[in-house]
Design a protein around this motif. Structure first.
Motif, short mmCIF file in Angstrom:
data_model
loop_
_atom_site.label_atom_id
_atom_site.label_comp_id
_atom_site.label_asym_id
_atom_site.label_seq_id
_atom_site.Cartn_x
_atom_site.Cartn_y
_atom_site.Cartn_z
N GLU A 26 9.40 4.61 1.45
CA GLU A 26 9.44 3.16 1.58
C GLU A 26 9.02 2.47 0.28
O GLU A 26 9.58 1.42 -0.09
CB GLU A 26 8.56 2.71 2.74
CG GLU A 26 9.18 3.01 4.11
CD GLU A 26 8.28 2.60 5.26
OE1 GLU A 26 7.09 2.33 5.01
OE2 GLU A 26 8.78 2.55 6.40
N VAL A 27 8.05 3.05 -0.42
CA VAL A 27 7.67 2.49 -1.72
C VAL A 27 8.85 2.58 -2.68
O VAL A 27 9.17 1.61 -3.40
CB VAL A 27 6.44 3.23 -2.30
CG1 VAL A 27 6.18 2.79 -3.74
CG2 VAL A 27 5.21 2.97 -1.44
N ALA A 36 4.32 3.22 -14.54
CA ALA A 36 4.26 4.09 -13.37
C ALA A 36 3.60 3.33 -12.23
O ALA A 36 2.61 2.62 -12.44
CB ALA A 36 3.48 5.36 -13.67
N VAL A 37 4.14 3.46 -11.05
CA VAL A 37 3.54 2.86 -9.85
C VAL A 37 2.67 3.92 -9.20
O VAL A 37 3.13 5.04 -8.91
CB VAL A 37 4.62 2.35 -8.89
CG1 VAL A 37 3.99 1.84 -7.60
CG2 VAL A 37 5.43 1.24 -9.56
N SER A 48 -5.70 5.92 5.27
CA SER A 48 -6.16 4.58 4.90
C SER A 48 -5.50 4.24 3.57
O SER A 48 -6.11 4.44 2.50
CB SER A 48 -7.68 4.53 4.79
OG SER A 48 -8.28 4.87 6.02
N PRO A 49 -4.26 3.77 3.59
CA PRO A 49 -3.48 3.63 2.36
C PRO A 49 -4.14 2.72 1.34
O PRO A 49 -4.61 1.63 1.66
CB PRO A 49 -2.16 3.05 2.84
CG PRO A 49 -2.08 3.39 4.28
CD PRO A 49 -3.49 3.36 4.77
N ALA A 50 -4.18 3.18 0.09
CA ALA A 50 -4.75 2.39 -0.99
C ALA A 50 -3.69 1.44 -1.55
O ALA A 50 -2.48 1.69 -1.43
CB ALA A 50 -5.25 3.31 -2.10
N PRO A 51 -4.11 0.34 -2.18
CA PRO A 51 -3.15 -0.60 -2.77
C PRO A 51 -2.33 0.05 -3.89
O PRO A 51 -2.82 0.90 -4.63
CB PRO A 51 -4.04 -1.72 -3.32
CG PRO A 51 -5.33 -1.59 -2.59
CD PRO A 51 -5.50 -0.14 -2.30
N LEU A 52 -1.09 -0.40 -4.00
CA LEU A 52 -0.25 0.01 -5.11
C LEU A 52 -0.60 -0.81 -6.35
O LEU A 52 -0.98 -1.97 -6.25
CB LEU A 52 1.23 -0.19 -4.79
CG LEU A 52 1.80 0.57 -3.60
CD1 LEU A 52 3.27 0.19 -3.41
CD2 LEU A 52 1.65 2.06 -3.77
N THR A 61 0.83 -1.19 0.00
CA THR A 61 0.00 0.00 0.00
C THR A 61 0.87 1.25 0.00
O THR A 61 2.08 1.18 0.24
CB THR A 61 -0.93 0.02 1.22
OG1 THR A 61 -0.14 -0.08 2.42
CG2 THR A 61 -1.93 -1.13 1.17
N GLY A 62 0.22 2.38 -0.26
CA GLY A 62 0.95 3.63 -0.37
C GLY A 62 0.71 4.58 0.77
O GLY A 62 0.71 4.18 1.93
N ILE A 63 0.47 5.85 0.45
CA ILE A 63 0.34 6.88 1.46
C ILE A 63 -1.12 7.05 1.88
O ILE A 63 -2.02 6.48 1.28
CB ILE A 63 0.90 8.22 0.93
CG1 ILE A 63 0.00 8.76 -0.19
CG2 ILE A 63 2.33 8.07 0.44
CD1 ILE A 63 0.28 10.20 -0.52
#
Length: 237
Positions: free
Chosen positions: A61-62, A40-41, A26-30, A21-23
């Motif tokens: 971290e990503v 692009a990620v 409530s982080p959304a999936p990458l 997950t990202g930022i």
């Protein structure tokens, strides 16, 4: 749905994003948005995007995760796109540029080296080496100096510290730059008189860190090197 962008990679990058997950609170999936040769990620953008420490760390971290698996062009925190189509168009329009940059940073990591000097130590060095600074300092100490003498002392010492630190910066850079594929100088800030980023072969990262440690140990009293890395190649894309 607006997208938050983390990085550009090769289309055949392993992209270990499954389950990640990202930022955001409530982080959304990458996931990846792909063009012919690059990808692009991204994740869904949070409703409120602010440079909170939590999200800055999550962003990095990503990038570290992606960089450990292959070449990556890190994007700045806060990079947004309106949707997948806009991302694909941007990737297609700049595909040659992106692929060139990816080859430049492939199997390379960034280190940042900052040099600092204790202010009192720097002033003592100037007083030791400058007869004019010593003369004005003596006048100030015994009370025989004028206000103009005090101003002149401040000017002479400030110029001496600046010249001394510029000499230290040249010496440190001269010793470290041959170890790097590329370098990028940042602006000095506050007590930091050298802010140098270096692009290093990934396989030589440990050897480079050891070399920086040797340089640090050889510096005089009051001088310090602070090293951050390995990092994604922020300064070279």
């Amino acid at each position: 749905m607006p997208l938050y962008l983390y990085a550009v990679t090769d289309a055949d990058h392993p992209l270990p994003v499954e389950g990640a997950t990202g930022i955001g609170a409530s982080p959304a999936p990458l996931r990846a948005v792909r063009a012919a040769r690059v990808a692009a990620v991204v994740s869904e953008a949070p409703a409120q995007l602010r440079a909170k420490r939590r999200d800055l760390i999550a962003h990095q971290e990503v990038l570290l995760m992606l960089g450990a698996a292959g070449a990556v062009i890190p994007l700045r925190f806060g990079t947004l796109a309106p949707d997948d189509g806009a991302v694909r168009r941007a990737l297609a329009d700049q595909e040659s540029l992106f692929t060139d940059r990816l080859r430049e940073v492939e199997d390379r990591v960034e280190f940042n080296v900052k040099a600092l000097q204790d202010e009192d130590t720097a002033v003592r060095e100037v007083l030791r080496d400058s007869p004019e600074a010593r003369r004005l300092s003596a006048l100030t100490r015994d009370g025989s100096g004028t206000h103009d003498d005090q101003v002149a002392l401040g000017t002479v010492v400030a110029a001496g510290v600046q010249a001394l630190q510029a000499e230290h910066a040249r010496d440190i850079a001269h010793r470290l730059e041959p170890l790097a594929h590329r370098t990028a100088a940042g602006d000095p800030t506050g007590e930091v008189f050298l802010n140098l980023s270096l692009l290093i072969e990934r396989g030589r990262a440990d050897a480079f860190a050891a070399s920086v440690d040797q340089v640090a140990q050889s510096l005089g009293h009051g001088l310090e090197l602070r090293v951050t890395g390995p990092l994604p190649p922020y300064s070279f894309v």
